[in-house]
Design a protein around this motif. Structure first.
Motif, short mmCIF file in Angstrom:
data_model
loop_
_atom_site.label_atom_id
_atom_site.label_comp_id
_atom_site.label_asym_id
_atom_site.label_seq_id
_atom_site.Cartn_x
_atom_site.Cartn_y
_atom_site.Cartn_z
N ARG A 268 117.64 91.11 13.17
CA ARG A 268 118.74 90.43 12.48
C ARG A 268 118.19 89.38 11.51
NH1 ARG A 268 121.62 89.31 16.67
NH2 ARG A 268 122.97 91.14 16.41
N PRO A 269 118.77 89.25 10.28
CA PRO A 269 118.32 88.22 9.33
C PRO A 269 118.38 86.83 9.96
CG PRO A 269 119.80 89.78 8.26
CD PRO A 269 119.84 90.11 9.72
N SER A 270 117.40 86.01 9.63
CA SER A 270 117.31 84.68 10.22
C SER A 270 116.67 83.72 9.23
CB SER A 270 116.49 84.74 11.51
OG SER A 270 116.20 83.45 11.99
N SER A 271 117.23 82.52 9.15
CA SER A 271 116.63 81.48 8.31
C SER A 271 115.42 80.85 9.00
CB SER A 271 117.67 80.40 7.99
OG SER A 271 118.18 79.84 9.20
N GLU A 272 115.32 81.04 10.31
CA GLU A 272 114.18 80.54 11.07
C GLU A 272 113.03 81.53 10.96
OE1 GLU A 272 113.38 78.96 15.65
OE2 GLU A 272 114.95 80.42 15.22
N ARG A 273 111.83 81.04 10.68
CA ARG A 273 110.68 81.94 10.55
C ARG A 273 110.39 82.63 11.88
NH1 ARG A 273 105.36 80.03 7.63
NH2 ARG A 273 105.22 82.28 7.27
N LYS A 274 110.02 83.90 11.79
CA LYS A 274 109.74 84.67 12.99
C LYS A 274 108.37 85.34 12.89
CE LYS A 274 113.38 87.34 12.62
NZ LYS A 274 114.47 88.34 12.90
N VAL A 275 107.72 85.45 14.03
CA VAL A 275 106.59 86.36 14.20
C VAL A 275 107.11 87.48 15.10
CG1 VAL A 275 104.31 86.72 15.20
CG2 VAL A 275 104.78 84.63 13.90
N VAL A 276 107.19 88.70 14.54
CA VAL A 276 107.76 89.84 15.25
C VAL A 276 106.62 90.72 15.75
CG1 VAL A 276 109.33 91.80 15.13
CG2 VAL A 276 109.77 89.77 13.74
N LEU A 277 106.46 90.79 17.07
CA LEU A 277 105.45 91.65 17.68
C LEU A 277 106.09 93.00 17.96
CD1 LEU A 277 103.93 89.12 20.27
CD2 LEU A 277 103.27 89.50 17.88
N SER A 278 105.62 94.04 17.28
CA SER A 278 106.32 95.32 17.29
C SER A 278 105.37 96.50 17.51
CB SER A 278 107.07 95.51 15.97
OG SER A 278 107.70 96.78 15.90
N THR A 279 105.90 97.55 18.11
CA THR A 279 105.22 98.84 18.09
C THR A 279 105.50 99.48 16.73
OG1 THR A 279 107.16 99.95 19.01
CG2 THR A 279 105.52 99.11 20.58
N ASN A 280 105.10 100.75 16.57
CA ASN A 280 105.36 101.40 15.28
C ASN A 280 106.83 101.75 15.07
OD1 ASN A 280 105.51 103.52 17.08
ND2 ASN A 280 103.88 104.71 16.14
N ILE A 281 107.70 101.24 15.94
CA ILE A 281 109.14 101.41 15.75
C ILE A 281 109.60 100.79 14.44
CG2 ILE A 281 109.81 99.25 16.91
CD1 ILE A 281 112.14 100.73 18.18
N ALA A 282 108.86 99.77 13.94
CA ALA A 282 109.23 99.08 12.70
C ALA A 282 108.47 99.62 11.50
CB ALA A 282 108.97 97.58 12.83
N GLU A 283 107.79 100.76 11.67
CA GLU A 283 106.95 101.27 10.59
C GLU A 283 107.74 101.97 9.50
OE1 GLU A 283 103.59 104.72 10.36
OE2 GLU A 283 103.31 103.22 11.91
N THR A 284 108.90 102.52 9.84
CA THR A 284 109.59 103.37 8.87
C THR A 284 110.96 102.83 8.51
OG1 THR A 284 110.21 104.80 10.73
CG2 THR A 284 108.29 105.44 9.47
N SER A 285 112.03 103.46 8.96
CA SER A 285 113.36 103.15 8.45
C SER A 285 113.89 101.78 8.84
CB SER A 285 114.36 104.22 8.94
OG SER A 285 114.03 105.47 8.40
N VAL A 286 113.38 101.21 9.93
CA VAL A 286 113.86 99.90 10.37
C VAL A 286 113.28 98.82 9.48
CG1 VAL A 286 113.88 98.23 12.25
CG2 VAL A 286 114.11 100.65 12.74
N THR A 287 114.13 97.98 8.91
CA THR A 287 113.67 96.90 8.05
C THR A 287 113.96 95.56 8.69
OG1 THR A 287 114.02 98.19 6.03
CG2 THR A 287 113.96 95.79 5.80
N VAL A 288 112.92 94.75 8.81
CA VAL A 288 113.09 93.36 9.25
C VAL A 288 113.15 92.52 7.98
CG1 VAL A 288 112.16 91.48 10.64
CG2 VAL A 288 111.77 93.86 11.34
N ASP A 289 114.35 92.11 7.59
CA ASP A 289 114.52 91.38 6.34
C ASP A 289 113.71 90.09 6.34
OD1 ASP A 289 116.26 93.16 5.11
OD2 ASP A 289 118.00 92.34 6.14
#
Length: 500
Positions: A268-289
């Motif tokens: 989800r979009p957030s004004s707070e900075r994030k460090v997102v620890l992810s598997t390759n689930i975020a490699e393709t169609s999923v966008t972390v804005d």
């Protein structure tokens, strides 16, 4: 709203779909293919007064749900109206749904009950570069259906990194006019790539802390960190919590074992900075804005067939150059970005250019059983983009005969048909059909779910498998175990119970 690059190819795409020609589309990350192509196909159907749904096949549940939600919102609708989705344990679809996002596994299961896809006007296979066994099977079955019975069925194969020529040649084998390639130029911002040093002896959680800190200092957006699996995510999370992060940075995790709500919260979009620890689930169609930096371990867990156990297991292996570029591109979606790779420039040259098709390294028993349920007794009678190895097919057939799921001619048995209806590996499905004669169905279903899914109680080394079944069935799970994990196991178990 800014014009997306995909809009430059929507006109020839719609022309092809309207004339019954298949499309093989290559469009880089950020071009807008996943959100732009399905609505364009729907409009073509509406303009030509063609009934039926557009099925958009995604390898991952999170992508199917999130993209459906984004498109529905852009139309001012709720999910489940014109735009819906169907993934395991979650379905938002109604009589008015015209574009339906689903996982590849769900597509194959729905095809079992509706082999002619009678209410489907077009199939879109997205992120095809992943070359999973299920994606290859989905392409083979859809191509055969179009060739033999449904020449009116539209087909679009698309990805960011695949080469289009082999797929076009495959689709055009009998008819040179059957498929056309389309290519869309991207609009990605430049990404500066930094390579590390090869330190094979040091654990990943210790090697990755400094690149994450560097990424936070060199950019002002979110940092997306790619790790092989859930175990590595938890270890890196603990290491970062010990080392400390800047006070304005929040640490979140993203992987397939999380509940849908937890996954949605992570992206989800957030004004707070994030460090997102992810598997390759975020490699393709999923966008972390808002991501402006990527830290890449260069590793992923991929399925390999273990001939000694007779089951497929996940092995940690190096990703291909195409996957590495796909990951780096996540940093350049909205602004110039930075990408930090844990491997050296020299090691870069030794990586494969593309991912190896899963059909070449997997247990094929589930595929053989599924095709047998369709009346197909010869895998080599199917036209494959990449043909399966003969020894793997023979091994799968031998196993299924031993389990009495198919007979000596390859035809499915009554027991095999019951096994094929379960979302389980044939070995576990056969065990399940035997166990219900002496154990309660609910207990058998939980046991099968624990054997087929990631075990949420795997750290409870003092518990036997029977203890775990009892704890889940009677709500005596230790408080340290996340409730969402147990909910997921129970949902899978309920699906299995209904098929018994």
């Amino acid at each position: 709203m800014n014009r997306l690059p995909i809009e430059d190819v929507l006109s020839p795409l719609r022309t092809a779909i309207g004339s019954g020609t298949a499309v093989v589309l290559k469009a880089p990350p950020g071009a807008g293919k996943t959100t732009g192509v399905p609505p364009a196909i729907l409009q073509t159907l509406l303009d030509n007064d063609v009934a039926g749904q557009v099925w958009v096949i995604q390898p991952r549940r999170l992508a199917a749900r999130s993209v459906a939600g984004w498109i529905a919102k852009s139309r001012g609708e709720s999910v489940g109206e014109t735009i819906g989705y169907h993934v395991r344990m979650d379905r938002r679809e109604s009589k008015s749904t015209r574009v339906l996002f689903m996982t590849t596994g769900m597509f194959l299961r729905r095809m079992q009950s509706d082999p002619l896809l009678e209410n489907v006007a077009c199939v879109v296979l997205d992120e095809f570069h992943e070359r999973t066994l299920e994606l290859d099977l989905a392409l083979a079955m859809t191509h055969r259906l179009r060739s033999e019975l449904r020449d009116d069925l539209g087909l679009v194969v698309m990805s960011a990194t695949m080469e289009t020529e082999p797929i076009v040649a495959y689709l055009n084998e009998d008819n040179p006019q059957n498929a056309v390639p389309l290519r869309c130029e991207g609009r990605a911002y430049p990404v500066t790539v930094h390579h590390g040093e090869d330190q094979t002896g040091e654990r990943i959680e210790r090697r990755i802390v400094k690149p994450i800190r560097d990424a936070l200092m060199s950019s002002n957006g979110h940092v997306l960190v790619f790790l092989p699996g859930v175990g590595e995510i938890h270890r890196v999370q603990s290491e970062l919590e010990r080392a400390g992060l800047p006070g304005d940075v929040r640490l979140v995790v993203l992987h397939g074992s999380l509940s849908p709500k937890q996954q949605d919260d992570a992206i989800r979009p957030s004004s707070e900075r994030k460090v997102v620890l992810s598997t390759n689930i975020a490699e393709t169609s999923v966008t972390v804005d808002g991501v402006t930096a990527v830290v890449d371990s260069g590793m992923a867990k991929v399925p390999h067939f273990d001939s000694r156990r007779g089951l497929t297991k996940l092995e940690t292996t190096s990703i291909s150059l195409a996957s590495a570029d796909q990951r780096s591109g996540r940093a350049g979606r909205t602004a110039p970005g930075e990408a930090y790779r844990l491997w050296s420039q020299a090691a870069q040259r030794s990586r494969d250019e593309y991912d190896v098709a899963e059909i070449l390294r997997s247990d094929l028993s589930e595929v053989v059983l599924m095709l047998a349920s369709h009346g197909e007794t010869d895998l080599f009678a199917m036209r494959w983009l990449t043909a399966p190895p003969e020894h793997a097919v023979e091994s799968a057939q031998s196993l299924l005969r031993m389990l009495r799921a198919i007979d000596e001619t390859g035809r499915i048995t009554r027991r095999g048909q019951a096994m094929a209806e379960m979302p389980l590996h044939p070995r576990i499905a056969r065990m399940t059909t035997e166990a219900v004669s002496s154990l309660p169905r609910s207990s058998v279903a939980i046991l099968a779910a624990l054997m087929s899914e990631r075990d949420p109680l795997e750290d409870m080394t003092s518990m036997t498998l029977a203890d775990k079944v009892d704890a889940i069935e009677n709500n005596r799970v230790p408080r340290s175990v996340p409730a969402s994990s147990i909910k997921s196991i129970r949902s899978v178990a309920e699906t299995i119970r209904r098929s018994l």
